[in-house]
Design a protein around this motif. Structure first.
Motif, PDB file in Angstrom:
ATOM      1  N   ALA A 106       0.865  -1.173   0.000  1.00  0.00           N
ATOM      2  CA  ALA A 106       0.000   0.000   0.000  1.00  0.00           C
ATOM      3  C   ALA A 106       0.905   1.228   0.000  1.00  0.00           C
ATOM      4  O   ALA A 106       2.064   1.170   0.407  1.00  0.00           O
ATOM      5  CB  ALA A 106      -0.895   0.010   1.232  1.00  0.00           C
ATOM      6  N   GLY A 107       0.377   2.353  -0.498  1.00  0.00           N
ATOM      7  CA  GLY A 107       1.165   3.578  -0.513  1.00  0.00           C
ATOM      8  C   GLY A 107       2.007   3.701  -1.766  1.00  0.00           C
ATOM      9  O   GLY A 107       1.768   3.038  -2.782  1.00  0.00           O
ATOM     10  N   ARG A 212      -5.655   2.728   2.838  1.00  0.00           N
ATOM     11  CA  ARG A 212      -4.383   2.355   2.204  1.00  0.00           C
ATOM     12  C   ARG A 212      -3.643   1.324   3.057  1.00  0.00           C
ATOM     13  O   ARG A 212      -2.445   1.416   3.274  1.00  0.00           O
ATOM     14  CB  ARG A 212      -3.520   3.595   1.988  1.00  0.00           C
ATOM     15  CG  ARG A 212      -4.186   4.653   1.113  1.00  0.00           C
ATOM     16  CD  ARG A 212      -3.315   5.861   0.923  1.00  0.00           C
ATOM     17  NE  ARG A 212      -2.190   5.585   0.028  1.00  0.00           N
ATOM     18  CZ  ARG A 212      -1.237   6.479  -0.254  1.00  0.00           C
ATOM     19  NH1 ARG A 212      -1.278   7.680   0.281  1.00  0.00           N
ATOM     20  NH2 ARG A 212      -0.258   6.162  -1.073  1.00  0.00           N
TER      21      ARG A 212
END
Length: 320
Positions: A106-107, A212
């Motif tokens: 995520a990110g 996220r």
């Protein structure tokens, strides 16, 4: 009230000036290392003593740089007091190319083709060749995305590090699949530090509840079980200790979970009860802590993460 911003600025300047006087026994260097034709940056805090010292490599989280951890953690102060070197490498695009599968991440992500394993191993070699790092005492700690990168190196190159700490990150299938070469190597002391209410890395496994969040995380118990098995430890917790609730306002407490392992192969964990996606510490780990509290959960102040990690690290030294 119109004079308050000026007063605040003067206070910050004074604090910075005082901070400068805290560095008589160490120096800070921002530097560049070229690896595979690419320039990579890092900041080194080292003792001024002209002999190799223990080295702690600290890996930042997603969207951060090394300077964030240097400025908002006790690592520099701790290194000055204890006489070790600490290096803060910078990931590309504020992230690390760890061993998780893309669906587990995520990110932000690094540029395609980024080889952070090569960079971080070259950096440890560089600091050993310069006589800064003691080859017997090279330790690795990572936070969040940096924790995933630390677990990647623990799996792919366990012989290169004396002990490893992963903070607010847990194992995934992708990380497991980087562990294929573990067995020929000696056990590696491991430390974990995780919050039970982490919205990004689910303490119980699976996907966190935030937008996220990391996907496919193993649970805290499964992660400990894997490393206990590799290190030849007995199943289950050896000792569970509730630590003093020194700050009753931080909405969290800490439980220390010990393992029954052969000498020198410890697996130690800190369960932050009610803690979020934050590193425990004496001081705020964010510029706007109240806002971050709402997004990532509370930061525990009963323990200081770097202090606990260093207390664990310094127990171990390789025989080379």
């Amino acid at each position: 009230m119109q004079f308050q911003p000026i007063a605040d600025r003067l206070v910050r300047l004074a604090a910075c000036a005082c901070w400068l006087f805290l560095w008589p026994l160490q120096s800070v260097h921002a530097d560049v290392l070229e690896v595979n034709g690419q320039k990579r940056t890092f900041t080194l805090v080292k003792p001024n003593a002209n002999k190799p010292a223990p080295l702690v490599m600290v890996l930042h989280g997603n969207t951060q740089q090394g300077a964030d951890l240097m400025e908002r953690s006790s690592w520099p102060e701790l290194a000055r007091r204890e006489g070790f070197a600490v290096v803060f490498p910078d990931g590309l695009n504020g992230s690390w190319a760890d061993g998780r599968y893309p669906a587990e991440r995520a990110g932000t992500v690094p540029p395609t083709g980024t080889d952070d394993r090569a960079f971080l191993l070259a950096l440890t070699d560089h600091l050993m060749l310069r006589g800064i790092a003691d080859p017997r005492r090279v330790y690795l700690a990572g936070v969040s995305n940096g924790g995933a990168m630390a677990l990647t190196l623990a799996c792919s190159d366990p012989q290169r590090f004396t002990a490893v700490a992963s903070v607010i990150m847990l194992m995934t299938q992708g990380l497991l699949d980087t562990c294929t070469d573990l067995q020929p190597n000696p056990p590696l002391p491991m430390l974990f530090m995780n919050g039970t209410e982490d919205p990004l890395v689910s303490f119980t496994g699976g996907q966190g509840r935030a937008g996220r969040a990391v996907r496919g995380a193993w649970s805290f118990e499964e992660t400990l079980g894997f490393w206990r098995s590799f290190n030849g430890c007995q199943d289950g917790d050896a000792r569970v200790v509730q630590l003093p609730n020194k700050d009753t306002r931080d909405a969290s407490t800490v439980t220390r979970v010990e393992s029954n392992c052969p000498n020198g192969t410890d697996v130690l964990a800190y369960r932050v009860n009610g803690g979020g996606h934050r590193t425990p510490g004496r001081s705020p780990d964010a510029r706007f802590p109240k806002l971050v509290d709402k997004v990532l959960g509370p930061q525990n102040h009963d323990i200081d993460g770097p202090e606990e990690i260093w207390a664990f690290f310094q127990r171990f030294s390789l025989v080379r």
